[in-house]
Design an enzyme around this catalytic site. Structure first.
Site, PDB file in Angstrom:
ATOM      1  N   ASP A  78      42.747   9.529  61.662  1.00 53.63           N
ATOM      2  CA  ASP A  78      41.785   9.176  60.801  1.00 53.63           C
ATOM      3  C   ASP A  78      42.754   8.558  59.429  1.00 53.63           C
ATOM      4  O   ASP A  78      43.754   9.092  59.187  1.00 53.63           O
ATOM      5  CB  ASP A  78      40.780  10.033  60.424  1.00 53.63           C
ATOM      6  CG  ASP A  78      41.291  11.204  59.981  1.00 53.63           C
ATOM      7  OD1 ASP A  78      42.227  11.818  60.352  1.00 53.63           O
ATOM      8  OD2 ASP A  78      40.689  11.668  58.960  1.00 53.63           O
ATOM      9  N   GLU A 139      41.366  14.634  59.469  1.00 52.52           N
ATOM     10  CA  GLU A 139      42.193  15.370  58.498  1.00 52.52           C
ATOM     11  C   GLU A 139      41.891  15.223  57.147  1.00 52.52           C
ATOM     12  O   GLU A 139      42.056  15.823  56.202  1.00 52.52           O
ATOM     13  CB  GLU A 139      43.591  15.148  59.026  1.00 52.52           C
ATOM     14  CG  GLU A 139      44.469  16.155  58.035  1.00 52.52           C
ATOM     15  CD  GLU A 139      44.932  15.510  56.689  1.00 52.52           C
ATOM     16  OE1 GLU A 139      45.554  16.380  55.920  1.00 52.52           O
ATOM     17  OE2 GLU A 139      44.643  14.346  56.700  1.00 52.52           O
TER      18      GLU A 139
END
Length: 371
Positions: A78, A139
């Site tokens: 991400d 994350e």
């Protein structure tokens, strides 16, 4: 895409597929690309469905099934850049030694080169112990749906390699501050700001006092920092505000300071007794300290790097957190910042240095073979 060197075409595809954390289709598309890359190789693939509106996680396993603890690699797919960034503000392109694109530095470049190293070792059967590669979807928002997976893999590993980007000139990370996140909500008493001003109790006024107090906790000598970067409140321009809110970011260097600062922030008391304060949150990532075991693993990496032809160094404890905080806090030797070199994380100047790809890939390959 015609400006991209053919040798970088695979990584360029990763960059062109935008995957901000809350865009599950993009994140899952990244997981699809990883799974497609290992199809037909001696690598097992496990996909963990996403939850809470976030994307999936992916676990790759390879190497001998000899009962030894694994060596684990961890990457997140991400990014922070919203969809549309590559079309307008940060197009995928090469300028000299720089490869630009959303997330190339943090951290698709590192994830990609580590995957190539993982594949190389798996195909050659060169690992001494099982290898595990975890790709996570969240994350950038603190790994809320994958922390347990990260910690479970960490507990079963002899070492963890995290492919967050390299620091200043290729340095890796052997220590990170712990991170705390808090939300503060304040309730005052509304009243007309003209005719009934004295009857009101301003939530925004209280928030101002609390924000100054919280920011005043910062102690650079102890490595403690507090920041209020988001806030809001009020109802209308002629109403004493009933509600206000703000967020707090806390960074600490050790567990004791984390516990003390968490207790202090959770225990905030109103300056005005007619105002109510509620605080939620806590330490999000524990500190990652350079233990003797981490130092030993770093020396192993230095020796491998010397054989490749470069002098590997680490940097002082960095303020940013990562998934390496979770595994290091469990006592698992963890090396971080093993990803691509470059600069501009989370900005529209984000870029990676193409010249760093080959040596960083070789370093991770060497670690997977040596540990």
């Amino acid at each position: 895409m015609s400006t991209i060197d053919p040798s970088l075409s695979a990584l360029s595809v990763w960059l062109a597929l935008e995957s901000p954390t809350h865009h599950a289709p993009g994140v899952n598309g990244m997981m699809d690309l990883v799974a497609a890359e290992v199809e037909g190789l001696p690598i097992a693939v496990e996909r963990i469905p996403g939850r809470d509106g976030l994307g999936d996680a992916l676990i790759l396993r390879a190497g001998p099934n000899n009962g030894e603890k694994a060596v684990a690699v961890m990457s997140h797919l991400d990014t922070v850049h919203p969809v549309g960034t590559s079309a307008k503000d940060l197009p995928v392109r090469i300028e000299g030694d720089r490869l630009y694109g959303p997330g190339v530095y943090d951290m698709k470049g590192g994830a990609w080169l580590a995957l190539q190293a993982f594949k190389d070792v798996a195909k050659a059967g060169a690992a001494k112990r099982p290898m595990v590669f975890l790709f996570t979807p969240d994350e950038e928002i603190g790994s809320p749906t994958t922390r347990s997976v990260i910690e479970d893999i960490g507990r079963l590993s002899t070492a963890v390699l995290v492919t967050e980007p390299a620091r200043e000139g290729g340095k890796i990370v052997t220590a990170r501050k712990g991170v705390g996140r808090f939300d503060v909500r304040i309730e005052g008493r509304p009243s007309h700001s003209g005719s009934r001003h004295a009857d009101g109790r301003s939530a925004i006024r209280e928030a101002a006092h609390q924000i100054l107090a919280i920011e005043g906790i910062t102690d650079y000598a102890r490595g403690i920092t507090t920041s209020v970067a988001l806030m809001g409140g009020g109802t209308a321009a002629n109403v004493i505000p009933q509600h206000a809110w703000f967020s707090v970011d806390l960074r600490v260097t050790n567990l004791a300071d984390g516990a003390a600062m968490e207790s202090l922030i959770l225990g905030l008391k109103p300056r005005d007794p007619d105002v109510k304060i509620s605080v939620s949150g806590g330490m999000n990532r524990p500190p990652y300290e350079k233990s003797p075991e981490v130092a030993g693993l770093f020396e192993t990496a230095r020796g491998i790097a010397a054989g490749i032809g470069f002098d590997l160094k680490d940097c002082p404890m960095t303020g940013g957190g990562s998934d390496g905080n979770f595994t290091a806090a469990l006592g698992v030797p963890t090396l971080d910042g093993l990803g691509i070199d470059g600069d501009g994380a989370h900005t529209l100047n984000e870029h990676a240095l193409i010249s760093s790809i080959a040596p960083r890939r070789a370093l991770i390959k060497g670690l997977l073979e040596a540990i």
